[in-house]
Write a protein that holds these residues in place. Sequence first.
Motif, PDB file in Angstrom:
ATOM      1  N   TRP A 195     -11.434   7.191  -4.612  1.00  0.00           N
ATOM      2  CA  TRP A 195     -11.422   5.757  -4.917  1.00  0.00           C
ATOM      3  C   TRP A 195      -9.993   5.232  -5.043  1.00  0.00           C
ATOM      4  CZ3 TRP A 195     -14.856   2.409  -3.850  1.00  0.00           C
ATOM      5  CH2 TRP A 195     -16.226   2.685  -3.931  1.00  0.00           C
ATOM      6  N   VAL A 196      -9.100   6.005  -5.655  1.00  0.00           N
ATOM      7  CA  VAL A 196      -7.721   5.551  -5.789  1.00  0.00           C
ATOM      8  C   VAL A 196      -7.038   5.546  -4.423  1.00  0.00           C
ATOM      9  CG1 VAL A 196      -5.471   6.034  -6.833  1.00  0.00           C
ATOM     10  CG2 VAL A 196      -7.552   6.260  -8.187  1.00  0.00           C
ATOM     11  N   ALA A 197      -7.349   6.514  -3.568  1.00  0.00           N
ATOM     12  CA  ALA A 197      -6.798   6.517  -2.213  1.00  0.00           C
ATOM     13  C   ALA A 197      -7.274   5.300  -1.429  1.00  0.00           C
ATOM     14  CB  ALA A 197      -7.182   7.805  -1.492  1.00  0.00           C
ATOM     15  N   ARG A 198      -8.528   4.933  -1.586  1.00  0.00           N
ATOM     16  CA  ARG A 198      -9.035   3.710  -0.943  1.00  0.00           C
ATOM     17  C   ARG A 198      -8.277   2.488  -1.469  1.00  0.00           C
ATOM     18  NH1 ARG A 198     -15.661   4.375  -1.388  1.00  0.00           N
ATOM     19  NH2 ARG A 198     -15.994   5.668   0.477  1.00  0.00           N
ATOM     20  N   TYR A 199      -8.106   2.450  -2.785  1.00  0.00           N
ATOM     21  CA  TYR A 199      -7.392   1.329  -3.395  1.00  0.00           C
ATOM     22  C   TYR A 199      -5.984   1.211  -2.827  1.00  0.00           C
ATOM     23  CZ  TYR A 199      -4.678  -1.232  -6.857  1.00  0.00           C
ATOM     24  OH  TYR A 199      -3.826  -2.123  -7.468  1.00  0.00           O
ATOM     25  N   LEU A 200      -5.263   2.322  -2.738  1.00  0.00           N
ATOM     26  CA  LEU A 200      -3.893   2.292  -2.221  1.00  0.00           C
ATOM     27  C   LEU A 200      -3.855   1.819  -0.773  1.00  0.00           C
ATOM     28  CD1 LEU A 200      -2.470   5.586  -3.777  1.00  0.00           C
ATOM     29  CD2 LEU A 200      -1.742   3.240  -4.306  1.00  0.00           C
ATOM     30  N   LEU A 201      -4.835   2.223   0.022  1.00  0.00           N
ATOM     31  CA  LEU A 201      -4.872   1.788   1.421  1.00  0.00           C
ATOM     32  C   LEU A 201      -5.111   0.289   1.518  1.00  0.00           C
ATOM     33  CD1 LEU A 201      -4.884   2.474   4.457  1.00  0.00           C
ATOM     34  CD2 LEU A 201      -7.355   2.896   4.232  1.00  0.00           C
ATOM     35  N   ILE A 202      -6.081  -0.216   0.782  1.00  0.00           N
ATOM     36  CA  ILE A 202      -6.392  -1.649   0.823  1.00  0.00           C
ATOM     37  C   ILE A 202      -5.196  -2.469   0.354  1.00  0.00           C
ATOM     38  CG2 ILE A 202      -7.866  -3.451  -0.166  1.00  0.00           C
ATOM     39  CD1 ILE A 202     -10.060  -1.256  -0.408  1.00  0.00           C
ATOM     40  N   ARG A 203      -4.572  -2.035  -0.733  1.00  0.00           N
ATOM     41  CA  ARG A 203      -3.426  -2.779  -1.265  1.00  0.00           C
ATOM     42  C   ARG A 203      -2.239  -2.728  -0.302  1.00  0.00           C
ATOM     43  NH1 ARG A 203      -0.609  -0.981  -6.835  1.00  0.00           N
ATOM     44  NH2 ARG A 203       0.541   0.322  -5.351  1.00  0.00           N
ATOM     45  N   LEU A 204      -2.012  -1.559   0.294  1.00  0.00           N
ATOM     46  CA  LEU A 204      -0.916  -1.417   1.252  1.00  0.00           C
ATOM     47  C   LEU A 204      -1.074  -2.374   2.421  1.00  0.00           C
ATOM     48  CD1 LEU A 204       1.517   0.079   2.578  1.00  0.00           C
ATOM     49  CD2 LEU A 204      -0.167   1.754   3.429  1.00  0.00           C
ATOM     50  N   CYS A 205      -2.297  -2.522   2.905  1.00  0.00           N
ATOM     51  CA  CYS A 205      -2.541  -3.343   4.103  1.00  0.00           C
ATOM     52  C   CYS A 205      -2.299  -4.828   3.856  1.00  0.00           C
ATOM     53  CB  CYS A 205      -3.956  -3.107   4.621  1.00  0.00           C
ATOM     54  SG  CYS A 205      -4.144  -1.536   5.485  1.00  0.00           S
ATOM     55  N   GLU A 206      -2.223  -5.241   2.593  1.00  0.00           N
ATOM     56  CA  GLU A 206      -1.940  -6.647   2.301  1.00  0.00           C
ATOM     57  C   GLU A 206      -0.641  -7.099   2.952  1.00  0.00           C
ATOM     58  OE1 GLU A 206      -3.997  -6.506  -2.180  1.00  0.00           O
ATOM     59  OE2 GLU A 206      -1.839  -6.849  -1.941  1.00  0.00           O
ATOM     60  N   LYS A 207       0.392  -6.264   2.873  1.00  0.00           N
ATOM     61  CA  LYS A 207       1.697  -6.695   3.384  1.00  0.00           C
ATOM     62  C   LYS A 207       1.762  -6.695   4.908  1.00  0.00           C
ATOM     63  CE  LYS A 207       4.330  -2.317   3.234  1.00  0.00           C
ATOM     64  NZ  LYS A 207       5.500  -1.646   2.608  1.00  0.00           N
ATOM     65  N   TYR A 208       0.797  -6.056   5.555  1.00  0.00           N
ATOM     66  CA  TYR A 208       0.738  -6.052   7.017  1.00  0.00           C
ATOM     67  C   TYR A 208      -0.237  -7.096   7.561  1.00  0.00           C
ATOM     68  CZ  TYR A 208       3.337  -1.660   6.851  1.00  0.00           C
ATOM     69  OH  TYR A 208       4.306  -0.697   6.638  1.00  0.00           O
TER      70      TYR A 208
END
Length: 340
Positions: A195-208
Motif C-alpha cells: 500500500w505504501v509503494a502504491r501511495y509513493l507511485l501515485i504521489r510521484l506521478c503528480e509532478k509528471y
Amino acid sequence: MAKYKLEYIWLDGYTPVPNLRSKTQIKEYESFPTLEQLPNWGFDGSSTQQAEGRSSDCVLKPVAVFPDTTRKNGVLVMCEVMMPDGVTPHPSNSRATILDDPGAWFGFEQEYFLYQDGRPLGFPEGGYPAPQGPYYTGVGYKNVGDIARQIVEEHLDLCLDAGINHEGINAEVAKGQWEFQIFGKGSKKCADQMWVARYLLIRLCEKYCVDVEFHCKPLGKDLDWNGSGMHANFSTDYLRETGGKEYFEALMAAFAKNLNEHIAVYGPDNHMRLTGLHETQSIDKFTYGIADRGSSVRVPHSFINNGYKGYLEDRRPNSQGDPYAIASRILATIAEVPKP
C-alpha cells in the motif's frame, strides 16, 4: 529536537476499491521516530465515506513507519482506521482482523498502467499503437516512451529509500503498462509495504501530470490488450521445509473448493480480466499446472524439482485487489489442509 513531517496514510471507505488518503502533521523528536512514539490522530470521516457529518470523528492508528526522502525529516506513517474510541476497528479497516503469520511469505507482482490525457502513455489520440509483442521488458523510445522509465526508476529509488522490500520492475505486455514486485514475511507486513509503494507511485506521478490506472482491464474486455494482475506468490514454513506431493494435491483441492471465496476478494471486475485469454484461466474454473501461465495457480519447476517444496503463484488476484484481504484468504485456505 527536530521537527518531523509525519505523513499519515490510510484507506478510505469507498467501495469496491478504497482510495489512499494522507495528511501531514508536524511533531518534534530527537531522532527519526519509532512506531511507538507516533500518536493516534483524528480526521473527518464524513469526507471519506467513513462517517456521517453529524458524527464525523474517525481515528488513525499508526501501524508501520517508513522514511520519506522526498522531504526533509519526512516520515511515511501507514495507519489503520479506528472508531472514535481509538480501539474498535472501523468497518472499512481491512487490516485489523486479517489472518497473519510471520512464517507465511508473500510476493505481490503489481501491474498498472500509466495514463495521460485519458489514455495509456504511448497511445496515439483516437487510436491504438502497434499490437502487443515488443513492449514486454521492452527497451527504446518506440516501446516505452520518454518519461515512463524515468517514473518507474524514481519510484524504485523512493521505495528502497523507505526500506520497502521492492524486488524489481519491468515494462509489461501492453504499451503504457508496467510492473513492480514487493516481498514480505507476514501478510500484514507485506501488504503494508504494498500500500505504501502504491501511495509513493501515485504521489510521484503528480509532478509528471500522469495518473496511475490500477483497473484490471482499463482498455475493455473486448479489446485484444492485456489486463493488469497482482499475482500472489506465497509459501509457508511447511511448504518451504516439508511440502510433499500429497500435501500439495490436498492444498490444490482446497483452493478448488474455495474458488468463489477467493474470487470474492481478488479484486472487482475480475470477470473482465479472467477470460481464459491473455495467460489467464476463466474466472469460473480452477486449474494448476507446471510453469503454466494460463492456470489459476502456476507451479514453478523449482517447486517440483525440490520435492514439492517452495512457493506457488496464484495468478488470479488483480491489480485493484486489497493485499490484506488477498493474503488473508490464501492463509485461510491453507489452514484448512491438515499436514500429513
